[in-house]
Design a protein around this motif. Structure first.
Motif, PDB file in Angstrom:
ATOM      1  N   GLY A   1     -43.326   0.356 -31.384  1.00 40.90           N
ATOM      2  CA  GLY A   1     -44.264  -0.751 -31.229  1.00 40.90           C
ATOM      3  C   GLY A   1     -44.621  -1.444 -32.524  1.00 40.90           C
ATOM      4  O   GLY A   1     -45.618  -2.158 -32.597  1.00 40.90           O
ATOM      5  N   LYS A   2     -43.785  -1.264 -33.562  1.00 34.83           N
ATOM      6  CA  LYS A   2     -44.057  -1.882 -34.860  1.00 34.83           C
ATOM      7  C   LYS A   2     -43.086  -3.033 -35.106  1.00 34.83           C
ATOM      8  O   LYS A   2     -42.001  -3.075 -34.551  1.00 34.83           O
ATOM      9  N   GLN A   3     -43.502  -3.950 -35.984  1.00 34.39           N
ATOM     10  CA  GLN A   3     -42.628  -5.049 -36.368  1.00 34.39           C
ATOM     11  C   GLN A   3     -41.783  -4.634 -37.562  1.00 34.39           C
ATOM     12  O   GLN A   3     -42.209  -3.834 -38.393  1.00 34.39           O
TER      13      GLN A   3
ATOM     14  N   GLY B   1     -59.581  -3.254 -26.849  1.00 36.91           N
ATOM     15  CA  GLY B   1     -58.495  -2.808 -27.715  1.00 36.91           C
ATOM     16  C   GLY B   1     -57.247  -2.482 -26.917  1.00 36.91           C
ATOM     17  O   GLY B   1     -56.129  -2.819 -27.323  1.00 36.91           O
ATOM     18  N   ALA B   2     -57.448  -1.826 -25.771  1.00 36.14           N
ATOM     19  CA  ALA B   2     -56.302  -1.503 -24.908  1.00 36.14           C
ATOM     20  C   ALA B   2     -55.660  -2.775 -24.376  1.00 36.14           C
ATOM     21  O   ALA B   2     -54.429  -2.894 -24.323  1.00 36.14           O
ATOM     22  N   LEU B   3     -56.495  -3.745 -24.002  1.00 33.19           N
ATOM     23  CA  LEU B   3     -55.983  -5.020 -23.495  1.00 33.19           C
ATOM     24  C   LEU B   3     -55.167  -5.726 -24.570  1.00 33.19           C
ATOM     25  O   LEU B   3     -54.094  -6.281 -24.300  1.00 33.19           O
ATOM     26  N   ALA B   4     -55.677  -5.675 -25.805  1.00 27.93           N
ATOM     27  CA  ALA B   4     -54.964  -6.311 -26.918  1.00 27.93           C
ATOM     28  C   ALA B   4     -53.617  -5.653 -27.143  1.00 27.93           C
ATOM     29  O   ALA B   4     -52.605  -6.320 -27.378  1.00 27.93           O
ATOM     30  N   GLU B   5     -53.577  -4.317 -27.087  1.00 25.33           N
ATOM     31  CA  GLU B   5     -52.323  -3.600 -27.309  1.00 25.33           C
ATOM     32  C   GLU B   5     -51.311  -3.870 -26.202  1.00 25.33           C
ATOM     33  O   GLU B   5     -50.107  -3.817 -26.435  1.00 25.33           O
ATOM     34  N   ILE B   6     -51.794  -4.154 -24.997  1.00 23.14           N
ATOM     35  CA  ILE B   6     -50.887  -4.443 -23.889  1.00 23.14           C
ATOM     36  C   ILE B   6     -50.273  -5.833 -24.050  1.00 23.14           C
ATOM     37  O   ILE B   6     -49.069  -6.020 -23.859  1.00 23.14           O
ATOM     38  N   PHE B   7     -51.089  -6.815 -24.419  1.00 24.97           N
ATOM     39  CA  PHE B   7     -50.602  -8.192 -24.468  1.00 24.97           C
ATOM     40  C   PHE B   7     -49.881  -8.529 -25.766  1.00 24.97           C
ATOM     41  O   PHE B   7     -49.020  -9.411 -25.781  1.00 24.97           O
ATOM     42  N   ALA B   8     -50.225  -7.850 -26.865  1.00 29.75           N
ATOM     43  CA  ALA B   8     -49.627  -8.186 -28.165  1.00 29.75           C
ATOM     44  C   ALA B   8     -48.100  -8.186 -28.141  1.00 29.75           C
ATOM     45  O   ALA B   8     -47.467  -9.126 -28.650  1.00 29.75           O
ATOM     46  N   PRO B   9     -47.430  -7.180 -27.548  1.00 40.65           N
ATOM     47  CA  PRO B   9     -45.956  -7.176 -27.596  1.00 40.65           C
ATOM     48  C   PRO B   9     -45.304  -8.273 -26.770  1.00 40.65           C
ATOM     49  O   PRO B   9     -44.152  -8.620 -27.021  1.00 40.65           O
ATOM     50  N   ILE B  10     -46.011  -8.806 -25.774  1.00 46.49           N
ATOM     51  CA  ILE B  10     -45.374  -9.812 -24.924  1.00 46.49           C
ATOM     52  C   ILE B  10     -45.774 -11.236 -25.291  1.00 46.49           C
ATOM     53  O   ILE B  10     -45.234 -12.191 -24.737  1.00 46.49           O
ATOM     54  N   ILE B  11     -46.712 -11.389 -26.253  1.00 49.37           N
ATOM     55  CA  ILE B  11     -47.142 -12.717 -26.669  1.00 49.37           C
ATOM     56  C   ILE B  11     -45.985 -13.553 -27.217  1.00 49.37           C
ATOM     57  O   ILE B  11     -45.877 -14.748 -26.913  1.00 49.37           O
ATOM     58  N   PRO B  12     -45.071 -12.987 -28.057  1.00 49.10           N
ATOM     59  CA  PRO B  12     -43.959 -13.821 -28.534  1.00 49.10           C
ATOM     60  C   PRO B  12     -43.142 -14.444 -27.411  1.00 49.10           C
ATOM     61  O   PRO B  12     -42.753 -15.612 -27.489  1.00 49.10           O
ATOM     62  N   ALA B  13     -42.893 -13.669 -26.349  1.00 49.07           N
ATOM     63  CA  ALA B  13     -42.139 -14.211 -25.221  1.00 49.07           C
ATOM     64  C   ALA B  13     -42.940 -15.297 -24.510  1.00 49.07           C
ATOM     65  O   ALA B  13     -42.388 -16.311 -24.059  1.00 49.07           O
TER      66      ALA B  13
ATOM     67  N   SER C   1     -45.282  -2.701 -21.121  1.00 46.49           N
ATOM     68  CA  SER C   1     -46.191  -2.616 -22.255  1.00 46.49           C
ATOM     69  C   SER C   1     -47.257  -1.543 -22.049  1.00 46.49           C
ATOM     70  O   SER C   1     -47.660  -0.873 -22.999  1.00 46.49           O
ATOM     71  N   VAL C   2     -47.707  -1.364 -20.814  1.00 44.54           N
ATOM     72  CA  VAL C   2     -48.690  -0.308 -20.526  1.00 44.54           C
ATOM     73  C   VAL C   2     -48.092   1.066 -20.815  1.00 44.54           C
ATOM     74  O   VAL C   2     -48.725   1.916 -21.460  1.00 44.54           O
ATOM     75  N   THR C   3     -46.858   1.299 -20.339  1.00 46.78           N
ATOM     76  CA  THR C   3     -46.241   2.612 -20.579  1.00 46.78           C
ATOM     77  C   THR C   3     -45.958   2.819 -22.063  1.00 46.78           C
ATOM     78  O   THR C   3     -46.072   3.936 -22.570  1.00 46.78           O
ATOM     79  N   ARG C   4     -45.631   1.758 -22.752  1.00 44.95           N
ATOM     80  CA  ARG C   4     -45.426   1.852 -24.203  1.00 44.95           C
ATOM     81  C   ARG C   4     -46.711   2.259 -24.905  1.00 44.95           C
ATOM     82  O   ARG C   4     -46.721   3.135 -25.766  1.00 44.95           O
ATOM     83  N   LYS C   5     -47.826   1.639 -24.529  1.00 47.50           N
ATOM     84  CA  LYS C   5     -49.109   1.963 -25.134  1.00 47.50           C
ATOM     85  C   LYS C   5     -49.527   3.391 -24.802  1.00 47.50           C
ATOM     86  O   LYS C   5     -50.062   4.109 -25.650  1.00 47.50           O
TER      87      LYS C   5
ATOM     88  N   LEU D   1     -32.255   2.874 -45.687  1.00 45.17           N
ATOM     89  CA  LEU D   1     -31.744   2.526 -44.358  1.00 45.17           C
ATOM     90  C   LEU D   1     -32.918   2.590 -43.403  1.00 45.17           C
ATOM     91  O   LEU D   1     -33.620   3.603 -43.335  1.00 45.17           O
ATOM     92  N   MET D   2     -33.186   1.491 -42.699  1.00 40.94           N
ATOM     93  CA  MET D   2     -34.294   1.431 -41.749  1.00 40.94           C
ATOM     94  C   MET D   2     -33.750   1.364 -40.331  1.00 40.94           C
ATOM     95  O   MET D   2     -32.999   0.447 -39.989  1.00 40.94           O
ATOM     96  N   ASP D   3     -34.121   2.330 -39.518  1.00 38.69           N
ATOM     97  CA  ASP D   3     -33.702   2.344 -38.115  1.00 38.69           C
ATOM     98  C   ASP D   3     -34.594   1.353 -37.362  1.00 38.69           C
ATOM     99  O   ASP D   3     -35.692   1.701 -36.912  1.00 38.69           O
ATOM    100  N   ARG D   4     -34.117   0.117 -37.249  1.00 36.43           N
ATOM    101  CA  ARG D   4     -34.938  -0.927 -36.634  1.00 36.43           C
ATOM    102  C   ARG D   4     -35.310  -0.604 -35.189  1.00 36.43           C
ATOM    103  O   ARG D   4     -36.428  -0.875 -34.746  1.00 36.43           O
ATOM    104  N   LYS D   5     -34.387  -0.007 -34.465  1.00 37.64           N
ATOM    105  CA  LYS D   5     -34.669   0.307 -33.062  1.00 37.64           C
ATOM    106  C   LYS D   5     -35.816   1.319 -32.962  1.00 37.64           C
ATOM    107  O   LYS D   5     -36.704   1.185 -32.111  1.00 37.64           O
ATOM    108  N   ALA D   6     -35.793   2.316 -33.847  1.00 35.70           N
ATOM    109  CA  ALA D   6     -36.866   3.316 -33.827  1.00 35.70           C
ATOM    110  C   ALA D   6     -38.210   2.682 -34.176  1.00 35.70           C
ATOM    111  O   ALA D   6     -39.246   3.017 -33.584  1.00 35.70           O
ATOM    112  N   VAL D   7     -38.185   1.734 -35.120  1.00 33.77           N
ATOM    113  CA  VAL D   7     -39.419   1.046 -35.497  1.00 33.77           C
ATOM    114  C   VAL D   7     -39.935   0.207 -34.332  1.00 33.77           C
ATOM    115  O   VAL D   7     -41.125   0.230 -34.000  1.00 33.77           O
ATOM    116  N   GLU D   8     -39.026  -0.519 -33.676  1.00 33.13           N
ATOM    117  CA  GLU D   8     -39.425  -1.361 -32.548  1.00 33.13           C
ATOM    118  C   GLU D   8     -39.888  -0.522 -31.366  1.00 33.13           C
ATOM    119  O   GLU D   8     -40.854  -0.878 -30.683  1.00 33.13           O
ATOM    120  N   ASP D   9     -39.205   0.602 -31.121  1.00 34.88           N
ATOM    121  CA  ASP D   9     -39.608   1.478 -30.014  1.00 34.88           C
ATOM    122  C   ASP D   9     -40.996   2.057 -30.241  1.00 34.88           C
ATOM    123  O   ASP D   9     -41.693   2.409 -29.284  1.00 34.88           O
TER     124      ASP D   9
END
Length: 669
Positions: A630-632, A107-119, A175-179, A620-628
């Motif tokens: 770790g959400k889409q 699960g931790a591995l998935a959370e680390i790689f999920a945000p960088i998969i699009p790139a 991504s590790v520090t984000r998780k 009004l949705m603060d997109r930056k706060a949502v992205e920070d």
């Protein structure tokens, strides 16, 4: 009687009773349970409950989809069961505790790689395109050899194509520090120190003599100045050390000076450890993993290894263990021994294709089942584009036999693929587009992979049909839809669709007149319009909640997609319900899984019973706060009362502007 009393009582019984519930909460659309014994949940019985739209298990949570009225259902369930609800975060925490160490690690591995998969996907596509430009021979010369323009394009595309792979440690440490919930900029700085231009590039280490490798000379010791470009394990080890040190020093350094000393004491020792211990150890461990995998793929038993990998990859997806393959693939690409290629990714792409082909066979077998086609057709398309979860969880695992057929088709395709030594230059591009990342210079290249795709398609489709016809691996004895039976019978000459036997009568079902109203649809937010099946949440992408459309926003202002009355403003502010004059129940859902943010990024401008139009700004949705967090940020418009929704059409556009008319929907009342 309460609105959902019978359904809530039935759900409590079918889920295994009060004693089987460890924790329960709800979000905008679903009940989220952590069960003491998941096997006690009777999923077939739960599926028959009228208010239940579907269910699935994810990250240790058993999630039952209810819809817009989930808050009412939840309150009645809580009253009937006597179980006190807990917060979303508490449920998540309990679910993680119930997982074994391997599940938590994966699960931790998935959370680390999920945000960088699009790139990684973008980089893979670009590298695949460059591979065609410079690697495919057209009459004795490549495209770049023949054209100055395309040669320049090829050189320019190196920048975005190589960026994610060359500087992968930066993405991983961030991504590790984000998780871990620690300071993300420190993770970025740490990653940069692993790929600094002052260091010898990791790709040049093998070709550099030991005496020529630069080093820091501290008098009593020397440390090699080696970079870790493309390396996975060193970056992960360093990222976790940084996070744990920051957490430790936060607890022990007074708050008045923590801004200075916590970053210093966390970052500096980690950088030293990364270059002295963690980096060399991670490099050594990564090489061992690469060599073992590569040896398996090139040994005399490589046929067995490749068949087993192709066969078992889909079951790995169910358990979540497939996330480990990302790290292995990237490690193979970083290795000199594999010529910076991976043999695993082509087989993963073939597994995607096999699962999609099994769904295609189910569509053929169950043709005429319009309700199932709403799930199966989008699921098949997403499978062929590299996303298998909707197909596996929505169709193939439901019937079992197509899942097994796809496993076998994937196994044989993987066997042939490895026999032809087909390799990929990068990962992230799966399904049919996976051919773009195939290395054309090693092994069978594009042609061999194309043959492998045909094998995956033909075997998976054929076995699905055979298994269904002969009752092999059938989970349930399902009757074919009447339309399919009639078509098969007519084709075989057993019945005449144009007449009936003498004395026989046919009776059309009685129908009552219904009023059909067409209502206009509007864009709720400026951005990129996407199909609902492309949303990264199975509840929405599989249309369990209903049909609809989504926008990847480029603005924070959210407007009403329809004219109507506000029927519900969720307590967590991330979702708003609207009832149209014709009776369509519309859910405007801001972001994915944003219920966990407890309303912080959202400012709601409307209240219940308020009349709204396309000009009304809902929130009004603060997109930056949502992205920070770790959400889409996808904004979804969903029609939740599907039984009243008729034809639904959306213009074929990509870039859209808020408030513009985008389509229409028919509502039956």
């Amino acid at each position: 009687m309460a609105k959902y009393q019978n359904d809530a009582e039935q759900l409590l019984k079918d889920i295994g009773g009060k004693e089987n519930i460890n924790a329960v909460s709800h979000c905008a659309t679903r009940m989220r349970f952590v069960l003491n014994d998941p096997d006690k949940a009777d999923q077939d019985a739960i599926d028959e409950i009228p208010s239940v739209k579907g269910m699935f298990t994810n990250a240790g949570q058993f999630q039952v989809i209810i819809g817009n009225d989930v808050a009412t259902f939840y309150n009645e369930f809580k009253e009937i069961s006597g179980v006190e609800g807990t917060s979303e975060e508490d449920v998540k925490s309990v679910a993680q505790k119930k997982q074994n160490p391997l599940q938590r690690a994966v699960g931790a591995l998935a959370e680390i790689f999920a945000p960088i998969i699009p790139a990684i996907i973008v980089g893979g596509l670009i590298l695949g395109f460059r591979n065609i430009l410079e690697g495919v021979d057209f009459g004795g010369a490549t495209i770049v050899d023949r054209s100055t323009f395309w040669a320049a394009i090829n050189d320019f595309l190196w920048l975005p194509g190589e960026a994610i792979f060359q500087f992968l440690p930066v993405g991983i440490t961030w991504s590790v520090t984000r998780k871990m919930g620690t300071t993300q900029i420190l993770g970025i700085v740490l990653g940069i120190t692993l790929v600094s231009p002052q260091l010898l590039d990791a790709n040049d280490v093998a070709s550099t003599a030991a005496a020529d490798i630069p080093a820091w000379d501290f008098g009593f010791a020397q440390v090699d100045m080696i970079g870790y470009q493309g390396q996975v394990i060193p970056a992960m080890l360093a990222g976790f050390l940084l996070s744990y040190l920051e957490i430790f020093f936060r607890k022990h350094i007074p708050e008045a000076v923590s801004m200075i000393f916590v970053p210093l004491f966390a970052l500096l020792p980690t950088i030293i450890a990364a270059h002295v211990v963690l980096g060399p150890f991670g490099w050594w461990l990564g090489n061992i993993i690469s060599n073992v995998i590569f040896a398996g793929l090139t040994s005399s038993l490589s046929w067995l290894f490749s068949f087993a990998f192709g066969l078992l990859y889909s079951p790995l997806v169910i358990t979540g263990l497939h996330h480990m393959s990302n790290a292995i693939d990237l490690q193979l690409i970083a290795s000199e021994v594999t010529s910076h290629t991976t043999s695993l990714w082509p087989m993963i792409a073939l597994s995607n294709i096999a699962q999609g082909s099994a769904v295609l066979a189910v569509i053929y077998l169950h043709r005429g089942d319009k309700k199932e086609e709403q799930v199966s057709i989008p699921a098949m398309i997403s499978c062929y584009l590299g996303v298998t979860e909707p197909a596996m969880f929505g169709i193939n695992l439901k019937f079992i036999y197509p899942f097994v057929a796809a496993m076998i088709g994937s196994g044989f395709a993987g066997l042939f693929n490895n026999f032809m030594d087909v390799r990929a230059n990068s990962i992230g591009v799966g399904g049919l587009p996976g051919i773009l990342v195939i290395n054309s210079q090693i092994g069978g290249g594009y042609l061999a992979f194309a043959i492998s795709m045909v094998i995956a398609i033909v075997i998976s489709f054929a076995l699905t049909v055979v298994f269904r016809k002969r009752g092999i691996f059938n989970k349930e004895d399902r009757e074919e839809p009447e339309a399919a039976i009639a078509a098969d019978a007519a084709a075989s000459g057993s019945i005449d669709l144009s007449s009936t036997e003498e004395g026989a009568t046919t009776t059309a079902p009685e129908t009552s007149e219904t009023q059909v109203t067409t209502e206009k649809l509007f864009v709720p937010v400026s951005g990129e319009l996407i199909d609902i099946t492309a949303v990264d949440d199975p509840v929405f992408s599989q249309k369990m909640m209903g049909d609809g459309y989504a926008v990847k926003p480029s603005d924070d202002k959210i407007y009403s997609p329809v004219e109507g009355t506000i029927s519900n403003v969720f307590e967590t502010k991330h979702a708003i319900g609207i009832l149209t004059p014709a009776g369509a129940e519309v859910l405007v859902h801001m972001g994915l899984d944003t219920v966990e943010l407890k309303g912080e990024p959202f400012t709601v401008n409307v209240q219940e019973n308020e009349q709204v139009t396309a000009d009304t700004q809902l929130a009004l949705m603060d997109r930056k706060a949502v992205e920070d967090a770790g959400k889409q940020t996808d904004v979804l418009t969903i029609f939740t009362n599907g039984e009243q929704i008729g034809s639904f059409s959306i213009e074929d556009k990509k870039e859209v502007s808020a408030q513009e008319e985008i389509g229409s929907v028919e509502v039956h009342s």
